[in-house]
Scaffold this active site. Structure first.
Site, PDB file in Angstrom:
ATOM      1  CD  GLN A   1      -1.421   4.090  -3.040  1.00  0.00           C
ATOM      2  OE1 GLN A   1      -2.049   5.152  -3.027  1.00  0.00           O
ATOM      3  NE2 GLN A   1      -2.030   2.923  -3.194  1.00  0.00           N
TER       4      GLN A   1
ATOM      5  CG  HIS B   1      -5.659   0.563 -10.572  1.00  0.00           C
ATOM      6  ND1 HIS B   1      -6.171   0.492  -9.294  1.00  0.00           N
ATOM      7  CD2 HIS B   1      -4.587  -0.267 -10.589  1.00  0.00           C
ATOM      8  CE1 HIS B   1      -5.434  -0.369  -8.586  1.00  0.00           C
ATOM      9  NE2 HIS B   1      -4.474  -0.829  -9.348  1.00  0.00           N
TER      10      HIS B   1
ATOM     11  CG  ASN C   1       0.111   0.257   0.192  1.00  0.00           C
ATOM     12  OD1 ASN C   1       1.326   0.238   0.409  1.00  0.00           O
ATOM     13  ND2 ASN C   1      -0.681  -0.735   0.499  1.00  0.00           N
TER      14      ASN C   1
ATOM     15  N   GLY D   1       1.078  -2.344 -11.267  1.00  0.00           N
ATOM     16  CA  GLY D   1       2.112  -2.111 -10.261  1.00  0.00           C
ATOM     17  C   GLY D   1       2.775  -3.398  -9.793  1.00  0.00           C
ATOM     18  CB  SER D   2       1.439  -6.712  -8.857  1.00  0.00           C
ATOM     19  OG  SER D   2       0.488  -6.208  -7.949  1.00  0.00           O
TER      20      SER D   2
ATOM     21  CB  CYS E   1     -11.518  -9.260  11.035  1.00  0.00           C
ATOM     22  SG  CYS E   1     -11.456 -10.137  12.613  1.00  0.00           S
TER      23      CYS E   1
HETATM   24  C1  LIG Z   1       2.203   0.697  -3.188  1.00  0.00           C
HETATM   25  C2  LIG Z   1       1.574  -0.244  -4.143  1.00  0.00           C
HETATM   26  N1  LIG Z   1       2.323  -1.091  -4.854  1.00  0.00           N
HETATM   27  C3  LIG Z   1       1.802  -1.950  -5.737  1.00  0.00           C
HETATM   28  C4  LIG Z   1       0.435  -2.020  -5.942  1.00  0.00           C
HETATM   29  C5  LIG Z   1      -0.107  -3.014  -6.934  1.00  0.00           C
HETATM   30  O1  LIG Z   1      -0.549  -2.388  -8.080  1.00  0.00           O
HETATM   31  P1  LIG Z   1      -1.516  -3.141  -9.121  1.00  0.00           P
HETATM   32  O2  LIG Z   1      -2.825  -3.264  -8.432  1.00  0.00           O
HETATM   33  O3  LIG Z   1      -1.568  -2.252 -10.306  1.00  0.00           O
HETATM   34  O4  LIG Z   1      -0.877  -4.451  -9.413  1.00  0.00           O
HETATM   35  C6  LIG Z   1      -0.395  -1.168  -5.215  1.00  0.00           C
HETATM   36  C7  LIG Z   1      -1.870  -1.197  -5.395  1.00  0.00           C
HETATM   37  O5  LIG Z   1      -2.599  -1.907  -4.742  1.00  0.00           O
HETATM   38  C8  LIG Z   1       0.179  -0.271  -4.289  1.00  0.00           C
HETATM   39  O6  LIG Z   1      -0.589   0.554  -3.569  1.00  0.00           O
HETATM   40 ZN   LIG Z   2     -12.998 -11.755  13.042  1.00  0.00          ZN
END
Ligand SMILES: Cc1ncc(COP(=O)(O)O)c(C=O)c1O
Ligand SMILES: [Zn+2]
Lengths: 128, 402
Positions: free
Chosen positions: B186, B208, B158, B77-78, B331
Site C-alpha cells: 500500500q 496494481h 490496507n 504482492g501476495s 457480511c
Molecule cells: C497490504 C497488502 N498486501 C498484499 C496485497 C496483495 O497484493 P496482490 O493483490 O498484488 O497479490 C495487498 C492487496 O490486496 C495489500 O493491500
Molecule cells: Zn449478512
C-alpha cells in the site's frame, strides 16, 4: 456477474413492509451470532391469520431482501401455514442466494418463528 | 498521473486496485508489439526483451534505493509476501530459529503464510496495535528473542491506512540481528521509501496499487540473504523465481512507479488535503468514528464506522449512486468474520459491521468527495431508519459506543 439476483436487488432496493407495528400482536427478534445481522418482525394477527407484518433489519443486502420477501410470503396467510415457512422457500422466492449468504435467509425464518412463539406465549394459543 | 477516459463512476476504492496510467498502458502495448521475444533466448529479439526487464529492474531499484540485483519480479504482492516469509523461515530453520514476530493487522497474504508456518512448528508472536492502529516499537523490541528469525510488519495498512514505525523497527531488527520484512504494497509509489536508510531487509510491492498492471509485483531482498524459491523451474530471476517473465507488465510497472515517484510529493500534499476534507465531512454523521490514526495514515485512506448499520448494504446502495467503496463488515468478508484489523483496533463486532473504506487517487476531485459525503450521509440515515439496533440505541436499550 452480479453478486445477487435481480429479485434480491429489487427487494433490497425497495424493501416491502418496512417499519414497525406499535400495537403488534407478536414480535420476534433474532440475531446471527456469527455475522452479526439482526432482524425484527412485527405481526398483526386476526382470526389466526397474519393481517399485517412489518420488519426492521440491521444487516447485509441478503438479510434485508430476505426479510422483505419473508413478509410478502406470510402476509394474509393462516398461522399454521406461516409456521411452515422455511429459509429455503425464502431463498427460492428470491431466485437464490449465494451459498455463503444462505445464513442471512435463515434469520427471516427464525424471526417469524420467534414472533409466533411470542404470540403463543401471549395468548396461550398454538400456531402449529 | 495522466489517466485514460474518465468513468462516470466515483471510484473511491484505490486501496483495492488503481486504474492503470496512460503511460503504463502505452508501455505495456509497446512491449507487446515490439518485444515479444523470450528474455532467455540468445538471439537479438530475446535479448532486447531481456534489456527491457533489466532496465525496469534498475528503475524500480532506484526508487527504493536498492540495487538492481536485489529486485525479484513476482506475480504481485501476495507472492512477494509469501516468498519473503518462506525465505526467512528457511534461513531460521537452518539455524534452529523458529520464532516470528508480526502484527495483528497484516494482510491475509502475510497472516495466512504465517499460519502455515505455525502448522509446521514455527511460533508466531502477533503484536497488538494501539487503538489508532499502530504497532508500538517497544513491543517489537520486547518480542524479539534469541530464536527469532523474522520480524514482519507492514509499511501501511490496507484497510485503515495507518503508517507503521518502519524505520524504528528496522533499526531495532538491525541491532538485534533479526531479518525485517515489510509488506509495502500500500505504500510503494505513495510515500517515500529508502530500504537502506530504513534498514529493511525484504520488501513486497504490487504494481496494481500504483497505477500499474495487475498480476505483477516485486520483492526486494537485501544482498547476502539467500532467497528460497516458491516456484521451481527455469533460471529466470537468477534462479529464484522460475517462469518466463511478463515483460510488458514488468516494464509497465517500472513506468508507473517512476511516474508515481515523480508526482509523489505533489500528490501527497493534494491528497492529504482531500482526505482531511472527506474525514471532516463524514465526521458530521452522528455516531460515527474514523478508524486509524488521523495523521499517521496514507494520504489516500479514509475509513469510518457508522453505528447501527451494516457495511454491505451501505456499499450496495452507494454503488447504485455510482460510488465504489469497500467495507470490513462480516457480511462482505465471505468468512462471516468482521475485519481482523477493525477488531484489533478495538472496534466491537457490531461497530465493525458498519465500516466503510474510501480510498482516493490523484484523480479524485473535491466535487466527487462532496457527492460521496452526501451519498454516505443519506444512505446511513436511510439504513438507520429501519435498523432495530439503531432503534434500541436511540431508545436507550443499547448504549452508543461511538
Ligand atoms: C497490504 C497488502 N498486501 C498484499 C496485497 C496483495 O497484493 P496482490 O493483490 O498484488 O497479490 C495487498 C492487496 O490486496 C495489500 O493491500
Ligand atoms: Zn449478512
Amino acid at each position: 456477474m452480479a453478486l445477487y439476483s435481480e429479485k434480491v436487488m429489487d427487494h433490497f432496493r425497495n424493501p416491502r413492509n418496512v417499519g414497525v407495528i406499535e400495537d403488534a400482536d407478536a414480535v420476534g427478534e433474532v440475531g446471527n451470532a456469527k455475522c452479526g445481522d439482526i432482524m425484527k418482525m412485527y405481526l398483526k394477527i386476526d382470526n389466526d391469520t397474519v393481517s399485517d407484518v412489518k420488519f426492521e433489519t440491521f444487516g447485509c443486502g441478503s438479510a434485508i431482501a430476505s426479510s422483505s420477501m419473508a413478509t410478502e410470503l406470510i402476509k394474509g396467510k393462516p398461522l399454521s401455514e406461516v409456521r411452515k415457512l422455511t429459509n429455503k422457500a425464502v431463498a427460492e422466492a428470491l431466485d437464490g442466494l449465494p451459498d455463503y449468504k444462505m445464513h442471512c435467509s435463515v434469520l427471516a425464518e427464525e424471526a417469524i418463528h420467534a414472533a409466533l412463539d411470542d404470540y403463543e406465549s401471549r395468548t396461550g394459543k398454538k400456531t402449529e | 498521473m495522466k489517466g485514460g477516459t474518465k468513468l462516470d463512476k466515483i471510484y473511491l476504492d484505490n486501496a483495492a486496485t488503481t486504474k492503470m496510467s496512460e503511460a503504463a498502458i502505452k508501455e505495456m502495448t509497446r512491449c507487446m508489439n515490439d518485444y515479444y521475444g523470450n528474455p532467455s533466448s540468445l538471439y537479438t529479439v530475446g535479448q532486447q526483451a531481456k534489456e527491457i526487464i533489466e532496465k525496469a529492474r534498475e528503475e524500480i531499484a532506484g526508487v527504493i534505493n536498492a540495487s538492481p540485483k536485489e529486485i525479484y519480479f513476482t506475480s504481485g504482492g501476495s507472492e512477494a509476501d509469501n516468498q519473503a516469509i518462506i525465505t526467512a523461515a528457511a534461513i531460521g530453520k537452518r539455524k534452529g530459529k523458529m520464532h516470528i514476530v508480526t502484527s495483528a493487522i497484516e494482510h491475509h497474504a502475510v497472516l495466512h503464510a504465517l499460519r502455515r508456518l505455525k502448522n509446521e512448528g514455527f511460533e508466531i508472536t502477533e503484536l497488538p496495535v494501539s487503538k489508532e492502529g499502530i504497532v508500538n516499537k517497544e513491543d517489537v523490541k520486547k518480542a524479539i528473542r534469541d530464536d527469532t528469525c523474522l520480524v514482519t510488519v507492514m509499511y501501511a495498512n490496507n484497510e485503515i491506512g495507518t503508517l507503521q514505525p518502519v524505520s524504528e523497527i528496522g533499526a531495532i531488527c538491525k541491532e538485534k540481528g533479526v531479518l525485517f520484512h515489510t509488506d509495502a504494497v500500500q505504500a510503494v509509489g505513495h510515500v517515500p521509501i529508502d530500504v537502506k536508510a530504513e534498514n529493511i531487509d525484504m520488501l513486497s510491492a504490487s504494481a496494481h496499487k500504483f497505477h500499474g498492471p495487475k498480476g505483477i509485483g516485486f520483492l526486494y531482498v537485501r544482498k547476502g540473504i539467500i532467497v528460497s524459491n516458491l516456484i521451481e523451474g527455469g533460471a529466470q530471476e537468477r534462479g529464484k523465481r522460475a517462469g518466463t517473465e511478463n515483460v510488458p507488465a514488468i516494464s509497465a510497472m517500472a513506468v508507473a512507479l517512476k511516474e508515481a515517484e515523480a508526482g509523489m510529493k505533489e500528490n501527497a500534499k493534494k491528497l492529504t488535503a482531500l482526505r482531511d476534507y472527506l474525514i471532516k465531512g463524514l465526521s458530521g454523521i452522528p455516531h460515527s468514528a474514523l478508524n486509524g490514526d488521523a495523521k499517521k495514515r496514507l494520504p489516500s485512506n479514509v475509513n469510518f464506522c457508522f453505528e447501527g448499520i451494516e457495511g454491505e448494504s451501505l456499499l450496495l446502495l452507494l454503488d447504485d449512486k455510482g460510488i465504489c467503496a469497500s467495507s470490513g463488515s462480516a457480511c462482505t468478508s465471505g468468512s462471516l468474520d468482521p475485519s481482523h484489523v477493525l477488531l484489533a483496533i478495538g472496534r466491537v463486532h457490531d461497530v465493525a459491521h458498519g465500516s466503510l473504506r474510501l480510498s482516493l487517487s490523484e484523480e479524485t476531485t473535491k466535487e466527487e468527495l462532496d457527492a460521496a459525503i452526501k451519498a454516505v450521509k443519506e444512505t446511513v440515515e436511510y439504513l438507520r431508519g429501519f435498523s432495530p439496533v439503531w432503534r434500541d440505541l436511540n431508545a436507550g436499550k443499547l448504549q452508543f459506543i461511538l
